[in-house]
Design an enzyme around this catalytic site. Structure first.
Site, short mmCIF file in Angstrom:
data_model
loop_
_atom_site.label_atom_id
_atom_site.label_comp_id
_atom_site.label_asym_id
_atom_site.label_seq_id
_atom_site.Cartn_x
_atom_site.Cartn_y
_atom_site.Cartn_z
N LYS A 179 7.61 -1.67 -8.36
CA LYS A 179 7.75 -0.40 -7.65
C LYS A 179 8.23 -0.72 -6.24
O LYS A 179 7.47 -1.16 -5.38
CB LYS A 179 6.44 0.39 -7.59
CG LYS A 179 6.79 1.85 -7.32
CD LYS A 179 5.84 2.64 -6.50
CE LYS A 179 5.66 2.38 -5.06
NZ LYS A 179 6.76 2.84 -4.17
N GLU A 255 -0.37 -9.67 0.28
CA GLU A 255 0.16 -10.05 1.60
C GLU A 255 0.10 -8.80 2.44
O GLU A 255 0.84 -7.84 2.17
CB GLU A 255 1.61 -10.54 1.48
CG GLU A 255 1.84 -11.71 0.53
CD GLU A 255 1.24 -13.02 1.01
OE1 GLU A 255 0.71 -13.06 2.14
OE2 GLU A 255 1.27 -13.98 0.24
N CYS A 289 6.21 -8.64 9.11
CA CYS A 289 4.76 -8.83 9.15
C CYS A 289 4.38 -10.05 10.00
O CYS A 289 3.28 -10.14 10.52
CB CYS A 289 4.23 -9.01 7.74
SG CYS A 289 4.97 -10.43 6.93
N GLU A 391 -2.05 -2.99 14.42
CA GLU A 391 -0.68 -3.38 14.06
C GLU A 391 0.25 -2.19 14.33
O GLU A 391 0.04 -1.10 13.81
CB GLU A 391 -0.61 -3.75 12.57
CG GLU A 391 0.79 -4.17 12.15
CD GLU A 391 0.92 -4.42 10.65
OE1 GLU A 391 0.51 -3.56 9.86
OE2 GLU A 391 1.43 -5.49 10.29
P1 NAD Z 1 2.68 0.40 2.63
O1 NAD Z 1 1.36 -0.23 2.36
O2 NAD Z 1 2.72 1.75 3.21
O3 NAD Z 1 3.52 0.50 1.29
C1 NAD Z 1 3.83 -0.62 0.51
C2 NAD Z 1 4.08 -0.18 -0.92
O4 NAD Z 1 2.85 0.29 -1.48
C3 NAD Z 1 5.08 0.95 -1.08
O5 NAD Z 1 5.88 0.68 -2.21
C4 NAD Z 1 4.20 2.16 -1.30
O6 NAD Z 1 4.83 3.20 -2.02
C5 NAD Z 1 3.08 1.55 -2.11
N1 NAD Z 1 1.81 2.28 -2.07
C6 NAD Z 1 1.30 3.00 -1.06
N2 NAD Z 1 0.08 3.50 -1.41
C7 NAD Z 1 -0.17 3.05 -2.66
C8 NAD Z 1 -1.27 3.21 -3.56
N3 NAD Z 1 -2.36 3.91 -3.22
N4 NAD Z 1 -1.20 2.61 -4.77
C9 NAD Z 1 -0.12 1.89 -5.11
N5 NAD Z 1 0.96 1.71 -4.31
C10 NAD Z 1 0.92 2.28 -3.09
O7 NAD Z 1 3.48 -0.65 3.51
P2 NAD Z 1 4.91 -0.46 4.17
O8 NAD Z 1 4.79 0.59 5.23
O9 NAD Z 1 5.91 -0.30 3.08
O10 NAD Z 1 5.15 -1.90 4.85
C11 NAD Z 1 4.68 -2.22 6.13
C12 NAD Z 1 3.37 -2.96 6.04
O11 NAD Z 1 3.53 -4.08 5.18
C13 NAD Z 1 2.90 -3.54 7.35
O12 NAD Z 1 1.51 -3.37 7.46
C14 NAD Z 1 3.22 -5.01 7.23
O13 NAD Z 1 2.43 -5.87 8.01
C15 NAD Z 1 2.99 -5.25 5.79
N6 NAD Z 1 3.74 -6.42 5.32
C16 NAD Z 1 3.05 -7.57 5.10
C17 NAD Z 1 3.73 -8.73 4.69
C18 NAD Z 1 3.02 -10.02 4.48
O14 NAD Z 1 3.64 -10.94 3.93
N7 NAD Z 1 1.77 -10.18 4.86
C19 NAD Z 1 5.10 -8.67 4.50
C20 NAD Z 1 5.76 -7.47 4.73
C21 NAD Z 1 5.07 -6.34 5.14
O1 6OD Z 2 9.62 -15.57 3.89
C1 6OD Z 2 8.78 -15.17 3.08
O2 6OD Z 2 8.57 -15.71 2.00
C2 6OD Z 2 7.98 -13.99 3.42
N1 6OD Z 2 7.03 -13.68 2.52
C3 6OD Z 2 8.21 -13.30 4.53
C4 6OD Z 2 7.48 -12.16 4.92
C5 6OD Z 2 7.88 -11.39 5.93
C6 6OD Z 2 7.15 -10.23 6.29
O3 6OD Z 2 7.62 -9.23 6.78
#
Ligand code: NAD
Ligand code: 6OD
Length: 487
Positions: A179, A255, A289, A391
């Site tokens: 998804k 993540e 992130c 964040e």
């Molecule tokens: P989000 O959590 O809002 O959404 C991520 C995904 O989850 C989307 O596809 C969304 O539709 C889905 N989703 C939302 N609620 C859900 C539920 N209840 N059940 C199932 N699926 C659901 O995140 P975002 O706004 O898309 O991305 C930004 C966030 O992601 C930031 O907090 C960022 O730090 C984090 N992030 C972390 C990493 C990492 O590697 N740690 C990498 C990239 C982004």
């Molecule tokens: O480089 C990667 O493998 C990775 N997971 C990056 C994540 C970036 C977050 O926004």
């Protein structure tokens, strides 16, 4: 609108329409560039059943060599269609081509090659044990695929982060239902075409489009035939997903969010540290992130460093993805931009010293409705301010001086998050000491986002569960069986 910009679900090797559709926006203009077909509960069910059937069909019977050969072809085909992937990713996200050309798309391909390679070469453990009769026994490990994996993705690095999960999942012999984020579904659709082009059997890779809670994402995570869930996104979303995963005791790999610290010691290479912190704060318009939102600078350097970072922030020219002069793109969505602007207003109201930015840049009329925002730096807020605790996920950071190593370690660790840190020093012993004491999954010293895909990737504390990367991904995407053979 061309045919190409109708983004359908990809189920059992076919693109499937649905009655309900939603808009996909171009962040540079705020205009709709595609209509996305939304998967309802029945469509999600079909995708999961197709994935299950594929496990029991030709995919499940394929040798590791055949499987990895196919994944190499997927990578090659992404590279052959590089420009299409690049255009699609930048249309969905608004990010500069210069960034996606070097990071998002090549990594989208590399994620298949690396894990296709690892799965062919990974050893299996074996222990010979003694038995009372003297004959002994052999214990050996066998890795089997976990089954059907739900892959839930964010919008900031759509192809890179999706394939970072799909690559190892398929290499290990699982099937997936992806998804993508509702904001950025384009490249997941293109990947469906690639899967068909290279002959990945139907049902191995499926895509269901839609929203999160009480919608497509939740239909998927609570589906009883899902064997494990891998998710990248916000910590609060992870908490909701975990509740669904608990039913049926499904494994999760998470993540999550971060509030990463950058630490600059007085003995750092000043220019390199300035460039490194600027990149970690502003790259991808701060929507990484791993980005730095808290910067701690040793006092003797502080004023000069703040000034140098502000020069770099002001030099970032907002612009279109294809323009080589673009230093910073828009944010992904109006909602995300408004959220970050809310923090900009709060910072001011809380008495922050706004060193640079703090608002929305003026853009030509055609782009005035895009989701533009200024790279922003603050000083002067106390550590318990929401600007420093929460964040933000935008192109901004707060800078604060520190006096010694112990103080800065305590400051860096004073957060519920624990994803990564970037430390700038020329002292090797100091680098080791600090890296051991900052409570994160990843520490970069004198660099940032330098990625070797064989290494572990993931967060401590509220930043995640488990590790991705190299053989660490195999821990999640396989079930390890022990066979004890009496000799
Ligand atoms: P989000 O959590 O809002 O959404 C991520 C995904 O989850 C989307 O596809 C969304 O539709 C889905 N989703 C939302 N609620 C859900 C539920 N209840 N059940 C199932 N699926 C659901 O995140 P975002 O706004 O898309 O991305 C930004 C966030 O992601 C930031 O907090 C960022 O730090 C984090 N992030 C972390 C990493 C990492 O590697 N740690 C990498 C990239 C982004
Ligand atoms: O480089 C990667 O493998 C990775 N997971 C990056 C994540 C970036 C977050 O926004």
């Amino acid at each position: 609108m061309s045919k190409q910009t109708k983004l359908k679900n990809f189920i059992n090797g076919e693109f499937v329409s649905s009655a309900s559709q939603f808009d996909d926006f171009d962040p540079t203009t705020g205009r709709v560039h595609a209509r996305v077909h939304e998967a309802d509960e029945a469509a999600v069910d079909r995708a999961v059943r197709a994935a299950r059937a594929a496990m029991q069909g030709p995919w499940g019977r394929m040798s590791i060599a055949e499987r990895s050969e196919l994944l190499f072809k997927v990578a090659d085909r992404i590279n052959e269609r590089f420009d299409e992937f690049l255009a699609a990713e930048c249309l969905d996200t608004g990010k500069p081509w210069s960034l996606a050309r070097h990071i998002d798309i090549p990594r989208g391909a590399a994620n298949f090659k690396v894990f296709a390679d690892i799965i062919r070469n990974v050893p299996t453990e074996c222990f010979r044990m003694e038995t009372p009769d003297g004959a002994g026994a052999l214990n050996y490990g066998v890795r089997v695929p976990k089954g059907v994996i739900a892959v839930i993705c964010p919008w900031n690095l759509p192809l890179l982060l999706m394939t970072w999960k799909v690559g190892p999942a398929l290499a290990c012999g699982n099937t997936v239902v992806v998804k993508p984020s509702e904001e950025t579904p384009y490249t997941a659709t293109l990947l469906g075409e690639v899967m068909n082009e290279v002959g990945v059997p139907p049902g191995v890779y499926n895509v269901v489009n839609g929203f999160g809670g009480d919608s497509t994402g939740e239909f998927l995570t609570r589906h009883p035939m899902i064997d494990a869930i891998t998710f990248t996104g916000e910590t609060i979303t992870g908490t909701a997903i975990m509740k669904n995963a608990a039913v049926g005791v499904r494994d999760v790999s998470f993540e999550l969010g971060g509030k990463n610290a950058g630490v600059v010691f007085a003995d750092a290479d000043f220019e390199a540290a300035g460039d490194g912190i600027a990149r970690s704060t502003f790259a991808n318009c701060g929507q990484v992130c791993l980005g730095t939102e808290r910067v701690y600078v040793q006092r003797s350097l502080f004023d000069r460093f703040v000034e140098a970072l502000a020069v770099r922030a002001k030099a970032l020219k907002p612009g279109l993805p294809a323009d080589a002069a673009t230093g910073i793109g828009p944010m992904v969505s109006r909602q995300q931009r408004d959220k970050v602007l809310g923090y900009y207003q709060r910072a001011k109201a809380l008495g922050a010293n706004v060193v640079s930015g703090g608002g929305v840049p003026a853009m030509p009329d055609e782009y005035a409705n895009g989701y533009w925002i200024e790279p922003t730096l603050w000083t002067g807020l106390p550590e318990d301010s929401p600007i420093i605790r929460e964040e933000i996920f935008g192109p901004c950071a707060h800078l604060r001086p520190f006096d010694d190593e112990d103080e800065v370690i305590a400051l860096a660790n004073d957060t519920p998050y624990g994803l990564c840190t970037t430390v700038w020093t020329q002292g090797a012993a100091r680098a080791h000491r600090v890296a051991e004491k900052i409570d994160v999954g990843i520490t970069w010293v004198n660099c940032w986002f330098l990625r070797d895909l064989r290494t572990s990737f993931g967060g401590a504390k509220h930043s995640g569960i488990g590790r991705e990367g190299g053989v660490h991904s195999l821990e999640f995407y396989t079930e390890l069986r022990n066979v004890c053979l009496k000799l």
